[in-house]
Design a protein around this motif. Sequence first.
Motif, PDB file in Angstrom:
ATOM      1  N   LEU A   1      43.728  55.531  39.709  1.00 15.79           N
ATOM      2  CA  LEU A   1      42.563  55.177  38.920  1.00 15.79           C
ATOM      3  C   LEU A   1      41.974  54.103  39.464  1.00 15.79           C
ATOM      4  CD1 LEU A   1      44.573  55.963  35.738  1.00 15.79           C
ATOM      5  CD2 LEU A   1      43.507  57.807  37.210  1.00 15.79           C
ATOM      6  N   ALA A   2      40.999  54.036  40.185  1.00 15.87           N
ATOM      7  CA  ALA A   2      40.593  53.076  40.827  1.00 15.87           C
ATOM      8  C   ALA A   2      39.804  51.993  39.859  1.00 15.87           C
ATOM      9  CB  ALA A   2      39.677  53.372  42.073  1.00 15.87           C
ATOM     10  N   GLY A   3      39.569  50.830  40.298  1.00 12.23           N
ATOM     11  CA  GLY A   3      38.943  50.009  39.377  1.00 12.23           C
ATOM     12  C   GLY A   3      37.311  49.572  39.959  1.00 12.23           C
ATOM     13  N   PRO A   4      36.644  48.809  39.314  1.00 10.38           N
ATOM     14  CA  PRO A   4      35.286  48.633  39.823  1.00 10.38           C
ATOM     15  C   PRO A   4      35.146  48.342  41.156  1.00 10.38           C
ATOM     16  CG  PRO A   4      36.019  46.970  38.083  1.00 10.38           C
ATOM     17  CD  PRO A   4      37.142  47.958  38.355  1.00 10.38           C
ATOM     18  N   SER A   5      34.223  48.883  41.681  1.00 14.14           N
ATOM     19  CA  SER A   5      34.153  48.858  43.379  1.00 14.14           C
ATOM     20  C   SER A   5      33.617  47.472  43.974  1.00 14.14           C
ATOM     21  CB  SER A   5      33.061  50.028  43.889  1.00 14.14           C
ATOM     22  OG  SER A   5      32.004  49.988  42.886  1.00 14.14           O
ATOM     23  N   ALA A   6      32.937  46.486  42.850  1.00 10.78           N
ATOM     24  CA  ALA A   6      32.718  45.386  43.427  1.00 10.78           C
ATOM     25  C   ALA A   6      33.876  44.349  43.355  1.00 10.78           C
ATOM     26  CB  ALA A   6      31.513  44.968  42.438  1.00 10.78           C
ATOM     27  N   SER A   7      34.943  44.767  42.771  1.00  8.59           N
ATOM     28  CA  SER A   7      35.870  43.987  42.580  1.00  8.59           C
ATOM     29  C   SER A   7      36.996  43.696  43.786  1.00  8.59           C
ATOM     30  CB  SER A   7      36.808  44.387  41.394  1.00  8.59           C
ATOM     31  OG  SER A   7      38.283  43.701  41.517  1.00  8.59           O
ATOM     32  N   TRP A   8      37.112  42.631  44.423  1.00  5.54           N
ATOM     33  CA  TRP A   8      37.926  42.547  45.572  1.00  5.54           C
ATOM     34  C   TRP A   8      39.298  43.084  45.188  1.00  5.54           C
ATOM     35  CZ3 TRP A   8      42.184  39.582  45.781  1.00  5.54           C
ATOM     36  CH2 TRP A   8      42.901  39.470  47.137  1.00  5.54           C
ATOM     37  N   ALA A   9      39.722  42.512  44.026  1.00  2.00           N
ATOM     38  CA  ALA A   9      41.240  43.047  43.481  1.00  2.00           C
ATOM     39  C   ALA A   9      41.311  44.554  43.547  1.00  2.00           C
ATOM     40  CB  ALA A   9      41.523  42.331  42.106  1.00  2.00           C
ATOM     41  N   ALA A  10      40.207  45.146  42.902  1.00  2.00           N
ATOM     42  CA  ALA A  10      40.556  46.589  42.736  1.00  2.00           C
ATOM     43  C   ALA A  10      40.663  47.293  44.097  1.00  2.00           C
ATOM     44  CB  ALA A  10      39.132  47.250  42.088  1.00  2.00           C
TER      45      ALA A  10
ATOM     46  N   LEU B   1      48.275  61.751  46.533  1.00  2.00           N
ATOM     47  CA  LEU B   1      47.782  60.929  46.050  1.00  2.00           C
ATOM     48  C   LEU B   1      46.459  61.454  45.717  1.00  2.00           C
ATOM     49  CD1 LEU B   1      47.839  57.988  44.773  1.00  2.00           C
ATOM     50  CD2 LEU B   1      46.732  57.480  46.915  1.00  2.00           C
ATOM     51  N   THR B   2      45.997  61.589  44.323  1.00  2.00           N
ATOM     52  CA  THR B   2      44.811  61.961  44.019  1.00  2.00           C
ATOM     53  C   THR B   2      43.880  60.774  43.411  1.00  2.00           C
ATOM     54  OG1 THR B   2      45.665  63.937  43.052  1.00  2.00           O
ATOM     55  CG2 THR B   2      43.133  63.467  42.578  1.00  2.00           C
ATOM     56  N   GLU B   3      42.598  60.573  44.282  1.00  2.00           N
ATOM     57  CA  GLU B   3      41.986  59.277  43.987  1.00  2.00           C
ATOM     58  C   GLU B   3      40.978  59.642  43.073  1.00  2.00           C
ATOM     59  OE1 GLU B   3      40.617  56.489  46.746  1.00  2.00           O
ATOM     60  OE2 GLU B   3      42.247  56.941  48.234  1.00  2.00           O
ATOM     61  N   LEU B   4      41.091  58.735  41.755  1.00  2.00           N
ATOM     62  CA  LEU B   4      40.030  58.986  40.807  1.00  2.00           C
ATOM     63  C   LEU B   4      39.072  57.845  40.377  1.00  2.00           C
ATOM     64  CD1 LEU B   4      42.305  61.170  38.425  1.00  2.00           C
ATOM     65  CD2 LEU B   4      40.724  62.074  39.785  1.00  2.00           C
ATOM     66  N   GLY B   5      37.794  57.895  39.917  1.00  2.00           N
ATOM     67  CA  GLY B   5      37.370  56.830  39.624  1.00  2.00           C
ATOM     68  C   GLY B   5      35.972  56.517  40.826  1.00  2.00           C
ATOM     69  N   PRO B   6      35.317  55.390  40.725  1.00  2.00           N
ATOM     70  CA  PRO B   6      35.845  54.080  39.957  1.00  2.00           C
ATOM     71  C   PRO B   6      35.666  54.251  38.555  1.00  2.00           C
ATOM     72  CG  PRO B   6      33.923  53.634  41.183  1.00  2.00           C
ATOM     73  CD  PRO B   6      34.537  55.039  41.724  1.00  2.00           C
ATOM     74  N   PHE B   7      36.274  53.430  37.649  1.00  2.00           N
ATOM     75  CA  PHE B   7      36.148  53.383  36.318  1.00  2.00           C
ATOM     76  C   PHE B   7      36.033  51.761  35.910  1.00  2.00           C
ATOM     77  CE2 PHE B   7      39.140  56.740  37.262  1.00  2.00           C
ATOM     78  CZ  PHE B   7      38.500  57.912  36.526  1.00  2.00           C
ATOM     79  N   ARG B   8      35.381  51.369  34.965  1.00  2.00           N
ATOM     80  CA  ARG B   8      35.088  50.189  34.642  1.00  2.00           C
ATOM     81  C   ARG B   8      36.494  49.648  33.949  1.00  2.00           C
ATOM     82  NH1 ARG B   8      30.885  48.569  30.529  1.00  2.00           N
ATOM     83  NH2 ARG B   8      31.608  46.645  31.482  1.00  2.00           N
ATOM     84  N   ALA B   9      36.546  48.389  34.222  1.00  2.00           N
ATOM     85  CA  ALA B   9      37.899  47.701  33.826  1.00  2.00           C
ATOM     86  C   ALA B   9      37.984  47.436  32.123  1.00  2.00           C
ATOM     87  CB  ALA B   9      38.132  46.482  34.658  1.00  2.00           C
ATOM     88  N   THR B  10      37.581  48.470  31.476  1.00  2.00           N
ATOM     89  CA  THR B  10      37.761  48.237  30.153  1.00  2.00           C
ATOM     90  C   THR B  10      38.613  49.178  29.493  1.00  2.00           C
ATOM     91  OG1 THR B  10      35.633  49.513  29.618  1.00  2.00           O
ATOM     92  CG2 THR B  10      35.183  47.214  30.201  1.00  2.00           C
ATOM     93  N   PHE B  11      38.697  49.265  28.171  1.00  2.00           N
ATOM     94  CA  PHE B  11      39.575  50.016  27.387  1.00  2.00           C
ATOM     95  C   PHE B  11      38.902  51.537  27.467  1.00  2.00           C
ATOM     96  CE2 PHE B  11      40.568  52.143  23.429  1.00  2.00           C
ATOM     97  CZ  PHE B  11      41.909  52.169  23.568  1.00  2.00           C
ATOM     98  N   LYS B  12      37.439  51.279  27.373  1.00  2.00           N
ATOM     99  CA  LYS B  12      36.886  52.569  27.303  1.00  2.00           C
ATOM    100  C   LYS B  12      36.960  53.356  28.782  1.00  2.00           C
ATOM    101  CE  LYS B  12      33.368  52.937  23.942  1.00  2.00           C
ATOM    102  NZ  LYS B  12      32.228  51.991  23.447  1.00  2.00           N
TER     103      LYS B  12
END
Lengths: 329, 329
Positions: A180-189, A207-218
Motif C-alpha cells: 500500500l504505497a505512500g505519497p509519491s512525493a515522499s522520499w520515505a515512501a 506482490l500487488t502494488e496499490l496506491g499511492p494513498f495519502r498518509a492519513t487515516f482516510k
Amino acid sequence: MSKPTIYSIAQRCGVSAATVSRAFNRPELVSEPVREQIMAAARELGYQPSSAARGLVTGRAETIGLIVSDITNPFFPLLVRAVQRTAERMGSALMLVDAEESAAAEVAHVARLRSRVDGVIVASPRSSSAALREAARGLPCVLLNRPLRDLSSVICDNTSALFDAGDHLYKHGHRSFALLAGPSASWAAARRSQAIRRWARGRGVELTELGPFRATFKGGRQAGAALLETAATAAFAFDDLTACGVLAELAGRGVAVPGERSVVGCDDVLLAKTVTPSLTTVTAPMDDLGETAVQVLTRQIEAPGGAPEHVRLPGVFVARDSTGPRSGS
Amino acid sequence: MSKPTIYSIAQRCGVSAATVSRAFNRPELVSEPVREQIMAAARELGYQPSSAARGLVTGRAETIGLIVSDITNPFFPLLVRAVQRTAERMGSALMLVDAEESAAAEVAHVARLRSRVDGVIVASPRSSSAALREAARGLPCVLLNRPLRDLSSVICDNTSALFDAGDHLYKHGHRSFALLAGPSASWAAARRSQAIRRWARGRGVELTELGPFRATFKGGRQAGAALLETAATAAFAFDDLTACGVLAELAGRGVAVPGERSVVGCDDVLLAKTVTPSLTTVTAPMDDLGETAVQVLTRQIEAPGGAPEHVRLPGVFVARDSTGPRSGS
DNA sequence: CGGGGGAATGAAAGCGATTGCATGGATTCT
DNA sequence: AGAATCCATGCAATCGCTTTCATTCCCCCG
C-alpha cells in the motif's frame, strides 16, 4: 525597579561590569570571594542575562529551529521531544514551527527563522530539493528523512527492518502480499516501496502494488478497501497512520486481523501500541534521530562551510498483534 | 563577505543607517524612491535584520514560550499548532519546551525562558499553584487548563458537554454508570469528575466511582478491567487516551462496545476518530484555546501588571461509535 | 520677499552584554 | 633588592539596531 543588568550587580558589589560578566562565563578568572558576592547579588536581584545582548556580541542565538511538515502527524511528537531535550543539553532553546503540510510554508519559515536561530532542522520536508537548497543557503541546516547531497541529513532507513517484516510474514505462511504505497512525493515512501519490492523479488513471492494513498487515516481506509479486492493475505502499509486506517476499514467490514489478513505498519508511533489489534511495525529510533540531528547541526554551526554529513539510522522490526499465521487455507 | 547590516545597505545606497531602519519599520517616513532603492539593495544582499540587535533596543524578543507538560500526549499537537499559528500572525516566534511530565521541569523551564521570550503559556501545568505563581513573577504568563486567581488563564470547561454526554447515554437507556477518574493532581480531572457527579445526582442514576487512574493508555486498561467488575453499562473515561485503553481492554476480553458497554472519552484528540470503534467524546476547541491564550498573553505583554484575565471556553459533545443503546437486558 | 511649517534625512546616544588590552599589586626568581 | 611573572580587575570598544533631536530644504502664505 527595572530589570537588573550586569551593571546593577557591578555597582552593588563595587566591581566593574566586566567582572560580573566574567563571573558568569569564565568563573576561573574571578577570585572566589568576589565571585560569590556577585552570585549572591545576582540571585538576590533575580538577575537573568539578556540573551539578546549576549547574542548580539557573540553572534550566537543559542537557539535552533525545528520545522516539521505537520505537527499533528503522530510521528513528530517523539521527535520533537528528542530534539528539544538534546538542544537543551547543548544549551540551546528550540524554536518550533509547523508548516501545516505546505511546501511553500516550509521554505518561508526557514527564511523567517534565519535571523533568530543558529541553524535549523527540517523534518520530512515536502519541498523540492532546489527550494530547500536555496532556502538553506548560508544557514546551517540538517534535513531529517530526506537525503540531499549538499545538505546534511539524518535519515531512518527501514530497508532491513522491512525485510525482517517480510520474513516474519513469510514464516507465518503468507505468500501473497500487497504494497500500500505512500505519497509519491515522499522520499520515505519511495524508499520503503523499493525495499519491499526488492524483498518480494528475492523471496519470489507475489506482490500487488496499490496506491499511492495519502498518509492519513482516510487514505488508510481507502487502502484497506483496495486491499480487500486482492487476494493478498498480508499487506505493508506505508506508515502506522495508514495502517490504522486499514485496520479500521477491515474491522468495519468484519474482516478479522490477523485472522484473515495481516497488516504491518511503519514508524511505531504512539498510536501503534494503543490501537486494537496493536500494530506490527518498524520502530524508528526517534531519540537517536532527534539527538543525532541536533549533534550534526551543532557541528555545522561550529564549523560553517564544513562538508555536509549524512547519517543513516536503521529501523527495527517489532512484531505485535496485527500479524499472524496465514488464514485457514 | 560578512552578513549584511543596515550599514552595508546604507553605504550602498548613499544614505544613513537611520534611513534604512526607517525604511523597514516606518516606511511612511521615507521618500518613495529612497525606500525602493533600499528595499532593492536589501533584497539583493539578502539582508535579514538581526533580531538580537532589535530585541536589545526594543526590549522585545518577539517570541513567546509554550511549555507543555507532555508533548507525547495527543492532546497537545493541535494546541501547539494553534498557538504557533496565532503567534506567527502576531509576528512572534514560538519557543517550545516539553516538561516531560515533571513539575519541577516546568518551573525550571519558565526560569530558563525568561530571558528569551516576552511571555509564556503553560499548558496543563502539573506544578503547585505556589510554584507557578513564584515562577511567573514579573513575567507575562497565561495558564492553560488551570485556573489561578493571580495569573491569567484560559480553560476549557466541559461541564455542560459532559451533561450532554450523560443525557445521550440516558436516552439510550443506560441507568448505571461508572466514573473512571483521572489523576488526582489534575485540575481538569477534578472538574470533570465533579461535573459527572452533579449530572448523575441530578438524573438520579447510579454512579460508581473508580480510580484514580493515570492518564495513559495503560491506565485506561486498568480502568477497563475495573469497569468490568461493576455492573455499569456506560463509563465516563477521564480523557480519550484513557478511553482508548478501556476500549482495548474490553476488546481484549471480548466485551463488545457499544454492544455491551458504552464508553465516552474527553478532548477529542486525533486518536478518537481513528480508533475502532471511534470514540464518543467531548471536543475541546483547540484552535480557540490556543488562539485565545496567545491573545491574552499578548495583552499581558503590552500592559504589564494589568489585571489577569480569565477565559472559559466550553467543550462540545460529539456522539460517535463507542456509545449505543443499553445492552439486551 | 521673509518667515513658519512640514517632510526627509542625518548624527549620535544608547540597549546589555562580551572581550582584548592595559594596569596594578602580589609573588617568585636570581 | 630588582626584575620578571602572574593574577585579578578595570577600561573601553563593539555587536546591529532603534529612536530622539537637530538639520536641511522646500513650499506656501501673508
